[in-house]
Write a protein that holds these residues in place. Structure first.
Motif, PDB file in Angstrom:
ATOM      1  N   MET A   1     -20.537  10.347 -10.964  1.00 39.02           N
ATOM      2  CA  MET A   1     -20.215  11.624 -11.558  1.00 39.02           C
ATOM      3  C   MET A   1     -21.323  12.025 -12.515  1.00 39.02           C
ATOM      4  O   MET A   1     -21.802  11.216 -13.284  1.00 39.02           O
ATOM      5  N   THR A   2     -21.677  13.279 -12.471  1.00 41.19           N
ATOM      6  CA  THR A   2     -22.708  13.784 -13.350  1.00 41.19           C
ATOM      7  C   THR A   2     -22.057  14.423 -14.558  1.00 41.19           C
ATOM      8  O   THR A   2     -21.287  15.360 -14.413  1.00 41.19           O
ATOM      9  N   THR A   3     -22.358  13.883 -15.723  1.00 42.05           N
ATOM     10  CA  THR A   3     -21.855  14.508 -16.944  1.00 42.05           C
ATOM     11  C   THR A   3     -23.045  14.838 -17.817  1.00 42.05           C
ATOM     12  O   THR A   3     -24.111  14.260 -17.697  1.00 42.05           O
ATOM     13  N   THR A   4     -22.865  15.800 -18.685  1.00 38.76           N
ATOM     14  CA  THR A   4     -23.912  16.201 -19.601  1.00 38.76           C
ATOM     15  C   THR A   4     -23.520  15.725 -20.984  1.00 38.76           C
ATOM     16  O   THR A   4     -22.689  16.344 -21.641  1.00 38.76           O
ATOM     17  N   PRO A   5     -24.076  14.576 -21.445  1.00 37.59           N
ATOM     18  CA  PRO A   5     -23.646  13.995 -22.710  1.00 37.59           C
ATOM     19  C   PRO A   5     -23.768  14.950 -23.900  1.00 37.59           C
ATOM     20  O   PRO A   5     -22.957  14.919 -24.797  1.00 37.59           O
ATOM     21  N   SER A   6     -24.786  15.794 -23.892  1.00 42.74           N
ATOM     22  CA  SER A   6     -24.990  16.677 -25.037  1.00 42.74           C
ATOM     23  C   SER A   6     -24.483  18.089 -24.751  1.00 42.74           C
ATOM     24  O   SER A   6     -24.963  19.044 -25.323  1.00 42.74           O
ATOM     25  N   ASN A   7     -23.512  18.211 -23.881  1.00 42.10           N
ATOM     26  CA  ASN A   7     -22.991  19.521 -23.523  1.00 42.10           C
ATOM     27  C   ASN A   7     -22.374  20.192 -24.750  1.00 42.10           C
ATOM     28  O   ASN A   7     -21.386  19.715 -25.293  1.00 42.10           O
ATOM     29  N   PRO A   8     -22.958  21.314 -25.181  1.00 38.29           N
ATOM     30  CA  PRO A   8     -22.442  21.982 -26.383  1.00 38.29           C
ATOM     31  C   PRO A   8     -21.018  22.508 -26.206  1.00 38.29           C
ATOM     32  O   PRO A   8     -20.292  22.655 -27.182  1.00 38.29           O
ATOM     33  N   LEU A   9     -20.615  22.772 -24.989  1.00 39.33           N
ATOM     34  CA  LEU A   9     -19.250  23.259 -24.761  1.00 39.33           C
ATOM     35  C   LEU A   9     -18.205  22.229 -25.166  1.00 39.33           C
ATOM     36  O   LEU A   9     -17.142  22.579 -25.675  1.00 39.33           O
ATOM     37  N   ALA A  10     -18.502  20.965 -24.942  1.00 40.17           N
ATOM     38  CA  ALA A  10     -17.534  19.901 -25.215  1.00 40.17           C
ATOM     39  C   ALA A  10     -17.239  19.749 -26.709  1.00 40.17           C
ATOM     40  O   ALA A  10     -16.251  19.121 -27.074  1.00 40.17           O
ATOM     41  N   ASN A  11     -18.073  20.338 -27.553  1.00 37.62           N
ATOM     42  CA  ASN A  11     -17.872  20.250 -28.997  1.00 37.62           C
ATOM     43  C   ASN A  11     -17.176  21.481 -29.569  1.00 37.62           C
ATOM     44  O   ASN A  11     -16.956  21.562 -30.765  1.00 37.62           O
ATOM     45  N   GLN A  12     -16.847  22.429 -28.706  1.00 34.30           N
ATOM     46  CA  GLN A  12     -16.192  23.649 -29.161  1.00 34.30           C
ATOM     47  C   GLN A  12     -14.676  23.520 -29.015  1.00 34.30           C
ATOM     48  O   GLN A  12     -14.175  22.616 -28.357  1.00 34.30           O
ATOM     49  N   VAL A  13     -13.967  24.444 -29.632  1.00 35.40           N
ATOM     50  CA  VAL A  13     -12.505  24.458 -29.596  1.00 35.40           C
ATOM     51  C   VAL A  13     -12.066  25.759 -28.944  1.00 35.40           C
ATOM     52  O   VAL A  13     -12.658  26.810 -29.174  1.00 35.40           O
ATOM     53  N   CYS A  14     -11.031  25.684 -28.141  1.00 37.49           N
ATOM     54  CA  CYS A  14     -10.494  26.896 -27.512  1.00 37.49           C
ATOM     55  C   CYS A  14     -10.000  27.862 -28.581  1.00 37.49           C
ATOM     56  O   CYS A  14      -9.423  27.453 -29.581  1.00 37.49           O
ATOM     57  N   GLU A  15     -10.210  29.139 -28.312  1.00 37.78           N
ATOM     58  CA  GLU A  15      -9.698  30.169 -29.209  1.00 37.78           C
ATOM     59  C   GLU A  15      -8.420  30.741 -28.622  1.00 37.78           C
ATOM     60  O   GLU A  15      -8.213  30.667 -27.410  1.00 37.78           O
ATOM     61  N   ALA A  16      -7.588  31.292 -29.478  1.00 34.34           N
ATOM     62  CA  ALA A  16      -6.364  31.933 -28.985  1.00 34.34           C
ATOM     63  C   ALA A  16      -6.761  33.061 -28.047  1.00 34.34           C
ATOM     64  O   ALA A  16      -7.685  33.819 -28.327  1.00 34.34           O
ATOM     65  N   CYS A  17      -6.103  33.150 -26.917  1.00 28.99           N
ATOM     66  CA  CYS A  17      -6.479  34.120 -25.896  1.00 28.99           C
ATOM     67  C   CYS A  17      -5.265  34.970 -25.535  1.00 28.99           C
ATOM     68  O   CYS A  17      -4.191  34.442 -25.268  1.00 28.99           O
ATOM     69  N   HIS A  18      -5.450  36.271 -25.532  1.00 22.68           N
ATOM     70  CA  HIS A  18      -4.376  37.199 -25.219  1.00 22.68           C
ATOM     71  C   HIS A  18      -4.707  37.974 -23.953  1.00 22.68           C
ATOM     72  O   HIS A  18      -5.832  37.940 -23.461  1.00 22.68           O
ATOM     73  N   ALA A  19      -3.754  38.701 -23.435  1.00 16.45           N
ATOM     74  CA  ALA A  19      -3.908  39.420 -22.169  1.00 16.45           C
ATOM     75  C   ALA A  19      -5.071  40.414 -22.182  1.00 16.45           C
ATOM     76  O   ALA A  19      -5.614  40.739 -21.131  1.00 16.45           O
ATOM     77  N   ASP A  20      -5.483  40.865 -23.360  1.00 15.01           N
ATOM     78  CA  ASP A  20      -6.594  41.818 -23.424  1.00 15.01           C
ATOM     79  C   ASP A  20      -7.941  41.139 -23.695  1.00 15.01           C
ATOM     80  O   ASP A  20      -8.951  41.810 -23.883  1.00 15.01           O
ATOM     81  N   ALA A  21      -7.977  39.825 -23.692  1.00  9.23           N
ATOM     82  CA  ALA A  21      -9.237  39.100 -23.895  1.00  9.23           C
ATOM     83  C   ALA A  21     -10.160  39.348 -22.700  1.00  9.23           C
ATOM     84  O   ALA A  21      -9.699  39.460 -21.561  1.00  9.23           O
ATOM     85  N   PRO A  22     -11.463  39.416 -22.954  1.00 10.07           N
ATOM     86  CA  PRO A  22     -12.384  39.686 -21.843  1.00 10.07           C
ATOM     87  C   PRO A  22     -12.601  38.454 -20.964  1.00 10.07           C
ATOM     88  O   PRO A  22     -12.668  37.328 -21.448  1.00 10.07           O
ATOM     89  N   LYS A  23     -12.689  38.711 -19.663  1.00 12.97           N
ATOM     90  CA  LYS A  23     -13.088  37.656 -18.731  1.00 12.97           C
ATOM     91  C   LYS A  23     -14.588  37.454 -18.896  1.00 12.97           C
ATOM     92  O   LYS A  23     -15.293  38.330 -19.393  1.00 12.97           O
ATOM     93  N   VAL A  24     -15.084  36.281 -18.482  1.00 16.14           N
ATOM     94  CA  VAL A  24     -16.527  36.054 -18.552  1.00 16.14           C
ATOM     95  C   VAL A  24     -17.222  37.028 -17.604  1.00 16.14           C
ATOM     96  O   VAL A  24     -16.722  37.328 -16.514  1.00 16.14           O
ATOM     97  N   SER A  25     -18.371  37.506 -18.028  1.00 15.77           N
ATOM     98  CA  SER A  25     -19.166  38.409 -17.188  1.00 15.77           C
ATOM     99  C   SER A  25     -19.902  37.587 -16.131  1.00 15.77           C
ATOM    100  O   SER A  25     -19.954  36.355 -16.210  1.00 15.77           O
ATOM    101  N   ASP A  26     -20.489  38.253 -15.161  1.00 14.94           N
ATOM    102  CA  ASP A  26     -21.259  37.556 -14.126  1.00 14.94           C
ATOM    103  C   ASP A  26     -22.420  36.778 -14.739  1.00 14.94           C
ATOM    104  O   ASP A  26     -22.721  35.663 -14.331  1.00 14.94           O
ATOM    105  N   GLU A  27     -23.066  37.364 -15.743  1.00 15.74           N
ATOM    106  CA  GLU A  27     -24.180  36.698 -16.420  1.00 15.74           C
ATOM    107  C   GLU A  27     -23.688  35.467 -17.191  1.00 15.74           C
ATOM    108  O   GLU A  27     -24.294  34.406 -17.140  1.00 15.74           O
ATOM    109  N   GLU A  28     -22.586  35.619 -17.919  1.00 19.83           N
ATOM    110  CA  GLU A  28     -22.013  34.487 -18.648  1.00 19.83           C
ATOM    111  C   GLU A  28     -21.583  33.388 -17.679  1.00 19.83           C
ATOM    112  O   GLU A  28     -21.773  32.203 -17.956  1.00 19.83           O
ATOM    113  N   LEU A  29     -21.018  33.785 -16.543  1.00 17.80           N
ATOM    114  CA  LEU A  29     -20.593  32.816 -15.537  1.00 17.80           C
ATOM    115  C   LEU A  29     -21.776  31.954 -15.102  1.00 17.80           C
ATOM    116  O   LEU A  29     -21.676  30.728 -15.060  1.00 17.80           O
TER     117      LEU A  29
END
Length: 117
Positions: free
Chosen positions: A1-29
């Motif tokens: 399995m390939t993991t990224t030890p220094s992946n900055p995403l793994a150090n973040q916390v989910c934010e509260a998300c509501h029905a009007d929250a934006p989906k990721v854009s194609d560029e963000e994806l």
């Protein structure tokens, strides 16, 4: 399995998300997928999701991993689909309230990868 030890995403916390929250854009994806290369974007019922299959030597190891993902989901208050099979766990993240992908899904995908370390 390939993991990224220094992946900055793994150090973040989910934010509260509501029905009007934006989906990721194609560029963000594109940018976020580069951080979780073992995950595959899937579209089911017109909903974009992130999916990854993890393989294990037996059912007991797969079960233990599925439990870890469940604990992660509860701690982040963001819940995936988890399919447990003999020697395999398939995890699918998406944000139900927006019917697609939010940054939270990428954070949880990266955190799921860390559970295999």
């Amino acid at each position: 399995m390939t993991t990224t030890p220094s992946n900055p995403l793994a150090n973040q916390v989910c934010e509260a998300c509501h029905a009007d929250a934006p989906k990721v854009s194609d560029e963000e994806l594109k940018e976020l997928m580069a951080l979780i290369p073992d995950w595959v974007p899937q579209v089911r019922d017109n909903v974009m999701m992130l999916e990854r299959e993890y393989k294990f030597k037996n059912y007991k190891l797969a079960w233990a991993f599925a439990n870890k993902v469940s604990e992660l989901a509860e701690s982040e208050f963001h819940h995936p689909s988890i399919l447990l099979e003999w020697g395999k766990v398939t995890v699918t993240w998406w944000t139900h309230s927006i019917g697609g992908l939010h940054k939270n899904d990428f954070i949880c995908a990266a955190k799921s990868d860390k559970l295999t370390d």
